[in-house]
Design a protein around this motif. Structure first.
Motif, PDB file in Angstrom:
ATOM      1  N   HIS A 126      -6.992  -3.006  -1.905  1.00 48.39           N
ATOM      2  CA  HIS A 126      -6.688  -2.687  -0.516  1.00 48.39           C
ATOM      3  C   HIS A 126      -5.513  -1.724  -0.463  1.00 48.39           C
ATOM      4  CE1 HIS A 126      -9.393  -5.143   1.773  1.00 48.39           C
ATOM      5  NE2 HIS A 126      -9.057  -6.243   1.124  1.00 48.39           N
ATOM      6  N   ILE A 127      -5.527  -0.887   0.574  1.00 51.24           N
ATOM      7  CA  ILE A 127      -4.436   0.052   0.768  1.00 51.24           C
ATOM      8  C   ILE A 127      -3.578  -0.455   1.909  1.00 51.24           C
ATOM      9  CG2 ILE A 127      -3.843   2.456   1.271  1.00 51.24           C
ATOM     10  CD1 ILE A 127      -6.663   3.193   0.353  1.00 51.24           C
ATOM     11  N   GLY A 128      -2.285  -0.618   1.690  1.00 51.40           N
ATOM     12  CA  GLY A 128      -1.380  -1.012   2.759  1.00 51.40           C
ATOM     13  C   GLY A 128      -0.823  -2.405   2.564  1.00 51.40           C
ATOM     14  N   LEU A 129      -0.184  -2.896   3.612  1.00 54.96           N
ATOM     15  CA  LEU A 129       0.479  -4.194   3.564  1.00 54.96           C
ATOM     16  C   LEU A 129      -0.523  -5.329   3.449  1.00 54.96           C
ATOM     17  CD1 LEU A 129       3.200  -3.761   6.321  1.00 54.96           C
ATOM     18  CD2 LEU A 129       3.602  -4.011   3.884  1.00 54.96           C
ATOM     19  N   THR A 130      -0.105  -6.402   2.809  1.00 59.36           N
ATOM     20  CA  THR A 130      -0.898  -7.623   2.723  1.00 59.36           C
ATOM     21  C   THR A 130      -0.044  -8.779   3.244  1.00 59.36           C
ATOM     22  OG1 THR A 130      -0.155  -8.026   0.458  1.00 59.36           O
ATOM     23  CG2 THR A 130      -2.166  -6.727   0.747  1.00 59.36           C
ATOM     24  N   LEU A 131      -0.426 -10.000   2.907  1.00 54.38           N
ATOM     25  CA  LEU A 131       0.341 -11.154   3.365  1.00 54.38           C
ATOM     26  C   LEU A 131       1.620 -11.376   2.567  1.00 54.38           C
ATOM     27  CD1 LEU A 131      -2.587 -13.673   4.004  1.00 54.38           C
ATOM     28  CD2 LEU A 131      -1.390 -12.227   5.662  1.00 54.38           C
ATOM     29  N   ARG A 132       1.835 -10.561   1.553  1.00 51.11           N
ATOM     30  CA  ARG A 132       3.082 -10.694   0.786  1.00 51.11           C
ATOM     31  C   ARG A 132       4.286 -10.324   1.660  1.00 51.11           C
ATOM     32  NH1 ARG A 132       4.180  -7.310  -2.628  1.00 51.11           N
ATOM     33  NH2 ARG A 132       2.835  -5.642  -1.805  1.00 51.11           N
ATOM     34  N   GLN A 133       5.448 -10.749   1.252  1.00 51.22           N
ATOM     35  CA  GLN A 133       6.691 -10.388   1.928  1.00 51.22           C
ATOM     36  C   GLN A 133       7.654  -9.802   0.905  1.00 51.22           C
ATOM     37  OE1 GLN A 133       8.335 -13.542   4.285  1.00 51.22           O
ATOM     38  NE2 GLN A 133       6.410 -13.976   5.335  1.00 51.22           N
ATOM     39  N   PRO A 134       7.357  -8.576   0.478  1.00 54.34           N
ATOM     40  CA  PRO A 134       8.194  -7.986  -0.562  1.00 54.34           C
ATOM     41  C   PRO A 134       9.511  -7.474   0.020  1.00 54.34           C
ATOM     42  CG  PRO A 134       6.552  -6.409   0.135  1.00 54.34           C
ATOM     43  CD  PRO A 134       6.287  -7.670   0.911  1.00 54.34           C
ATOM     44  N   SER A 135      10.368  -7.117  -0.856  1.00 53.97           N
ATOM     45  CA  SER A 135      11.625  -6.478  -0.476  1.00 53.97           C
ATOM     46  C   SER A 135      11.795  -5.247  -1.351  1.00 53.97           C
ATOM     47  CB  SER A 135      12.816  -7.431  -0.676  1.00 53.97           C
ATOM     48  OG  SER A 135      14.018  -6.792  -0.331  1.00 53.97           O
ATOM     49  N   PRO A 136      11.826  -4.072  -0.787  1.00 53.49           N
ATOM     50  CA  PRO A 136      11.866  -3.730   0.643  1.00 53.49           C
ATOM     51  C   PRO A 136      10.467  -3.735   1.270  1.00 53.49           C
ATOM     52  CG  PRO A 136      11.938  -1.747  -0.645  1.00 53.49           C
ATOM     53  CD  PRO A 136      11.930  -2.885  -1.639  1.00 53.49           C
ATOM     54  N   ARG A 137      10.447  -3.719   2.615  1.00 51.90           N
ATOM     55  CA  ARG A 137       9.188  -3.639   3.352  1.00 51.90           C
ATOM     56  C   ARG A 137       8.777  -2.166   3.446  1.00 51.90           C
ATOM     57  NH1 ARG A 137      10.533  -8.370   2.791  1.00 51.90           N
ATOM     58  NH2 ARG A 137      10.303 -10.015   4.345  1.00 51.90           N
ATOM     59  N   VAL A 138       7.672  -1.811   2.820  1.00 50.06           N
ATOM     60  CA  VAL A 138       7.198  -0.425   2.779  1.00 50.06           C
ATOM     61  C   VAL A 138       5.833  -0.367   3.449  1.00 50.06           C
ATOM     62  CG1 VAL A 138       6.562   1.524   1.311  1.00 50.06           C
ATOM     63  CG2 VAL A 138       8.500   0.073   0.691  1.00 50.06           C
ATOM     64  N   LEU A 139       5.674   0.543   4.379  1.00 51.56           N
ATOM     65  CA  LEU A 139       4.416   0.738   5.090  1.00 51.56           C
ATOM     66  C   LEU A 139       3.816   2.073   4.652  1.00 51.56           C
ATOM     67  CD1 LEU A 139       2.434  -0.239   7.302  1.00 51.56           C
ATOM     68  CD2 LEU A 139       3.773   1.095   8.946  1.00 51.56           C
ATOM     69  N   ILE A 140       2.613   2.024   4.082  1.00 51.33           N
ATOM     70  CA  ILE A 140       1.920   3.235   3.633  1.00 51.33           C
ATOM     71  C   ILE A 140       1.210   3.860   4.828  1.00 51.33           C
ATOM     72  CG2 ILE A 140       0.223   4.186   2.042  1.00 51.33           C
ATOM     73  CD1 ILE A 140       2.663   3.042   0.658  1.00 51.33           C
ATOM     74  N   SER A 141       1.400   5.155   5.035  1.00 46.10           N
ATOM     75  CA  SER A 141       0.743   5.846   6.149  1.00 46.10           C
ATOM     76  C   SER A 141      -0.571   6.472   5.684  1.00 46.10           C
ATOM     77  CB  SER A 141       1.677   6.895   6.757  1.00 46.10           C
ATOM     78  OG  SER A 141       2.146   7.798   5.761  1.00 46.10           O
ATOM     79  N   ASP A 142      -0.518   7.614   5.027  1.00 37.20           N
ATOM     80  CA  ASP A 142      -1.715   8.300   4.548  1.00 37.20           C
ATOM     81  C   ASP A 142      -1.518   8.708   3.100  1.00 37.20           C
ATOM     82  OD1 ASP A 142      -3.496   8.322   6.778  1.00 37.20           O
ATOM     83  OD2 ASP A 142      -2.197   9.794   7.752  1.00 37.20           O
ATOM     84  N   VAL A 143      -2.623   8.675   2.363  1.00 35.44           N
ATOM     85  CA  VAL A 143      -2.622   9.085   0.964  1.00 35.44           C
ATOM     86  C   VAL A 143      -3.581  10.261   0.831  1.00 35.44           C
ATOM     87  CG1 VAL A 143      -2.996   8.380  -1.425  1.00 35.44           C
ATOM     88  CG2 VAL A 143      -2.156   6.714   0.249  1.00 35.44           C
ATOM     89  N   TYR A 144      -3.087  11.386   0.317  1.00 34.63           N
ATOM     90  CA  TYR A 144      -3.885  12.602   0.206  1.00 34.63           C
ATOM     91  C   TYR A 144      -3.988  13.029  -1.252  1.00 34.63           C
ATOM     92  CZ  TYR A 144      -3.301  13.165   5.261  1.00 34.63           C
ATOM     93  OH  TYR A 144      -3.319  12.981   6.612  1.00 34.63           O
ATOM     94  N   LEU A 145      -5.110  13.688  -1.549  1.00 39.12           N
ATOM     95  CA  LEU A 145      -5.311  14.326  -2.846  1.00 39.12           C
ATOM     96  C   LEU A 145      -5.628  15.790  -2.580  1.00 39.12           C
ATOM     97  CD1 LEU A 145      -5.621  14.116  -5.946  1.00 39.12           C
ATOM     98  CD2 LEU A 145      -8.062  13.680  -5.561  1.00 39.12           C
ATOM     99  N   THR A 146      -4.756  16.674  -3.054  1.00 44.58           N
ATOM    100  CA  THR A 146      -4.927  18.112  -2.852  1.00 44.58           C
ATOM    101  C   THR A 146      -5.387  18.733  -4.155  1.00 44.58           C
ATOM    102  OG1 THR A 146      -3.166  18.111  -1.195  1.00 44.58           O
ATOM    103  CG2 THR A 146      -3.824  20.240  -2.098  1.00 44.58           C
ATOM    104  N   VAL A 147      -6.493  19.456  -4.099  1.00 38.26           N
ATOM    105  CA  VAL A 147      -7.073  20.110  -5.270  1.00 38.26           C
ATOM    106  C   VAL A 147      -7.026  21.610  -5.039  1.00 38.26           C
ATOM    107  CG1 VAL A 147      -9.074  20.290  -6.791  1.00 38.26           C
ATOM    108  CG2 VAL A 147      -8.603  18.139  -5.593  1.00 38.26           C
ATOM    109  N   SER A 148      -6.405  22.317  -5.962  1.00 32.38           N
ATOM    110  CA  SER A 148      -6.320  23.776  -5.868  1.00 32.38           C
ATOM    111  C   SER A 148      -6.708  24.377  -7.202  1.00 32.38           C
ATOM    112  CB  SER A 148      -4.906  24.223  -5.474  1.00 32.38           C
ATOM    113  OG  SER A 148      -3.951  23.734  -6.400  1.00 32.38           O
ATOM    114  N   SER A 149      -7.356  25.542  -7.130  1.00 26.13           N
ATOM    115  CA  SER A 149      -7.831  26.220  -8.334  1.00 26.13           C
ATOM    116  C   SER A 149      -6.705  27.030  -8.944  1.00 26.13           C
ATOM    117  CB  SER A 149      -9.018  27.124  -7.992  1.00 26.13           C
ATOM    118  OG  SER A 149      -9.474  27.808  -9.136  1.00 26.13           O
ATOM    119  N   GLU A 150      -6.568  26.923 -10.256  1.00 28.61           N
ATOM    120  CA  GLU A 150      -5.505  27.643 -10.947  1.00 28.61           C
ATOM    121  C   GLU A 150      -5.992  28.936 -11.584  1.00 28.61           C
ATOM    122  OE1 GLU A 150      -3.793  24.982 -13.757  1.00 28.61           O
ATOM    123  OE2 GLU A 150      -2.550  23.951 -12.251  1.00 28.61           O
TER     124      GLU A 150
END
Length: 647
Positions: free
Chosen positions: A459-483
């Motif tokens: 799963h992506i994002g928060l779960t029922l865990r209570q970690p420290s620090p509290r981090v909220l994932i917004s968006d995850v991107y993969l950028t592919v460019s030709s070299e």
């Protein structure tokens, strides 16, 4: 312009240029009622006389020359029929007892400039060409009865031309849609009953707002497509299709396209270029242009946000820049979900039937003209046919349906095992039906920015865990460019996150913004993935039965295969350089805090996005979706995110 001056100008109007003798002349006889007598023009510069319809739509000569005395002009200007700056539009009533139009309301369109008069003469020529099927013409286009000009007038460039055409209400389709109560008003105007409803595949009147609007849009779109197809079948393109030029007649309940003043012939009149190939190309380009205009009309009818000029400008710019219209949903999603508490109705309509509405919109607005759908094929599209009409979908449409369903399922936060199992089936079927099997296709489609939508492994994002620090994932991107020219690409994973305050994080999601970047280079090559190589005989039989049962159900027409294949053609993705990891944050963090944040990001995101070397192959790609497989067998579903995805 004052009404008296306008009437005087109308009375002084000569015959239109190019019509040296009227197609139908009205002669006055003293002491008896006037009668109509048609005369065919023998002038070389005048168009041929209009033919009389031989079928059920036969009637009098379609183009008649009137006098100003034949009308009682109303004391108001009609503003709903899309008048231009060089046009003046009046409502009038026919007061000549000898006319078949006696007592009926008509519209007088006064054309002043040379360009406007050219459009008026063109409309008369189009009417002459379509006279053989007057019934269809009157059903799906604004009827032109004739023009006003005295018999003894001498042609002058500064005297306006006046067209006399039918009156179908003072509202264009744009005016209808801008009304606050447009839905019940249009339903009452079209007098929808059970029979009308069955024509578009819905078996109930009323119902939720989404069903009601979808039914109405199907009726309007089908009527519009029938009218446009009627023009195309007669060698004409409208070239001016937009909401302001489309009207709904309360009399015969049909959608009317506007005055055909800019209608163009498919065939070039130049004898030097009159070849079959050139005419075919010209025909295809004109049809494609009309279908693009129909796509814009459909988009505005379904997505009311596009009625705003600034939003529509961004929408049109997205297409003008060469972006694939199949990515429109991803592009418009932020706008459609903005300030929407119960869900956007237009979004729900297009998402129905496994995203069939988005598919039709993409086909109407295709970047390449040759890829745009025709009127006949659009009328057979599932979005316009509804559930009552069974349409055998093509393999491309079923691929689209699978992808759309997977996207909608992944947009919900998935907890249940049965949901994850269903989504895994969709991923497997998409991989089996991959339309781009060759490495060359991947080289062309892979570059760009992709948003991670779902991962079968974590799963992506928060779960029922209570970690420290509290981090909220917004968006995850993969950028592919030709070299380079070689199939070598630069892979960059960027993860947006927010560090929330620990004391009030369940209620307060604000915090410090940050980004995590992972970069490496990779080479792609042809390969295969063996999805059943290590399965036992028992699990292989179970998988075969489940896949056969699933394929014979909803998606049984996709393929005649009885089970999923044991291997799939893929592209192998091999990392070439070491990975480079960097993190930026709006606030300063000490070393321990930064390590804790980094560890929490790794916990909440798939390992393949933190360590790009764990991505081993790609199994599905098209213009809007991509599936990559990790070293542990998990599948990552991506949707294309355009650079201008924030409209």
């Amino acid at each position: 312009m004052p009404l008296a001056a306008a009437a005087a100008a109308v009375a002084a109007c000569p015959s239109p240029i190019g019509l040296t003798r009227p197609l139908c002349r009205i002669e006055a006889h003293p002491r008896r009622r006037r009668r109509f007598r048609s005369e065919a023009s023998s002038s070389a510069s005048a168009p041929a006389p209009a033919a009389v319809d031989e079928g059920g739509g036969a009637g009098p000569c379609p183009v008649v020359r009137f006098d100003m005395a034949d009308f009682t002009v109303a004391d108001r200007v009609n503003v709903g029929l899309h008048g231009r700056s060089d046009e003046m539009i009046f409502e009038a009533t026919v007061c000549d007892p000898s006319s078949e139009l006696y007592g009926s309301t008509v519209v007088l369109r006064q054309l002043k400039s040379l360009q406007a008069k050219r459009r008026g003469r063109r409309a008369l020529e189009v009417l002459k060409k379509l006279a053989r099927r007057q019934m269809m013409y009157h059903s799906y286009a604004l009827q032109v009865h004739g023009y006003i000009a005295p018999c003894n007038a001498v042609e002058e460039e500064d005297v306006p031309l006046v067209l006399v055409h039918g009156y179908h209400g003072s509202h264009s389709l744009r005016h209808w849609l801008q009304l606050s109560d447009w839905l019940p008003t249009l339903e009452a105007t079209l007098a929808l009953d059970e029979e009308q409803v069955r024509r578009v595949g819905d078996d109930s009147v009323g119902g939720p707002a989404v069903t009601r609007q979808l039914r109405l849009i199907r009726i309007l779109m089908r009527d519009l497509l029938i009218g446009v197809n009627y023009l195309h079948s007669h060698g004409l393109a409208h070239t001016e299709l937009r909401l302001e030029n489309v009207h709904v007649s309360p009399i015969d309940k049909h959608v009317k396209v506007g005055i055909l003043g800019n209608a163009a012939d498919f065939h070039d009149n130049d004898p030097s270029s009159s070849t079959t190939a050139i005419n075919n190309d010209r025909r295809k380009m004109m049809i494609a242009f009309d279908m693009r205009c129909v796509g814009f009309i459909m988009a505005k009818m379904v997505l009311r946000e596009l009625m705003d000029s600034s939003t529509f400008f961004k929408f049109k710019s997205f297409l003008t820049k060469g972006n694939d219209p199949s990515c429109l949903r991803e592009f418009l999603l932020p706008t459609l979900c903005q300030n929407s508490t119960s869900g956007n109705i237009g979004l729900q309509m297009l998402d129905r039937q496994w995203g069939a509405g988005w598919n039709l919109l993409a086909l109407l607005l295709a970047t390449k003209p040759e890829e745009r759908i025709s009127c006949v094929d659009a009328l057979r599209h599932p979005f316009l046919c509804g559930p009552k009409w069974r349409i055998n979908p093509s393999a491309n449409l079923i691929r689209w349906s699978l992808g759309s369903t997977a996207v909608r399922m992944a947009e919900d936060y998935i907890y249940g095992h049965h949901q994850r199992r269903r989504l895994a089936y969709f991923v497997e079927l998409m991989e089996v039906l991959n339309p781009n099997l060759r490495t060359q296709n991947w080289i062309h489609l892979l570059p760009g920015r992709w948003r991670l939508l779902y991962c079968t492994g974590r799963h992506i994002g928060l779960t029922l865990r209570q970690p420290s620090p509290r981090v909220l994932i917004s968006d995850v991107y993969l950028t592919v460019s030709s070299e380079s020219v070689d199939p070598v690409f630069s892979l960059t994973s960027d993860t947006g996150f927010r560090i929330m305050p620990e004391s009030n994080w369940p209620h307060d999601k604000s915090g410090t913004e940050g980004l995590l970047f992972v970069t490496t280079s990779a080479r792609i090559a042809a390969g295969r993935i063996y999805i059943k190589e290590q399965d036992s005989e028992e699990s292989r039989v179970t998988s075969s039965r489940s896949s056969r049962r699933y394929l014979h159900g909803k998606w049984g027409k996709v393929s005649q295969m009885k089970e999923l294949p044991s291997s799939l053609p893929t592209v192998s993705i091999a990392a070439m350089d070491e990975i480079d990891v960097s993190m930026s944050c709006d606030s300063s963090l000490n070393v321990n805090s930064a390590q804790n944040v980094l560890q929490e990001i790794r916990t909440q995101t798939p390992p393949e996005m933190f360590d790009l070397t764990k991505i081993v192959c790609g199994t599905y790609i098209d213009a809007r979706l991509m599936i990559l497989r990790g070293v542990n067998g998990s599948a990552l579903l991506f949707t294309r995110a355009n650079p201008t995805s924030d409209p």
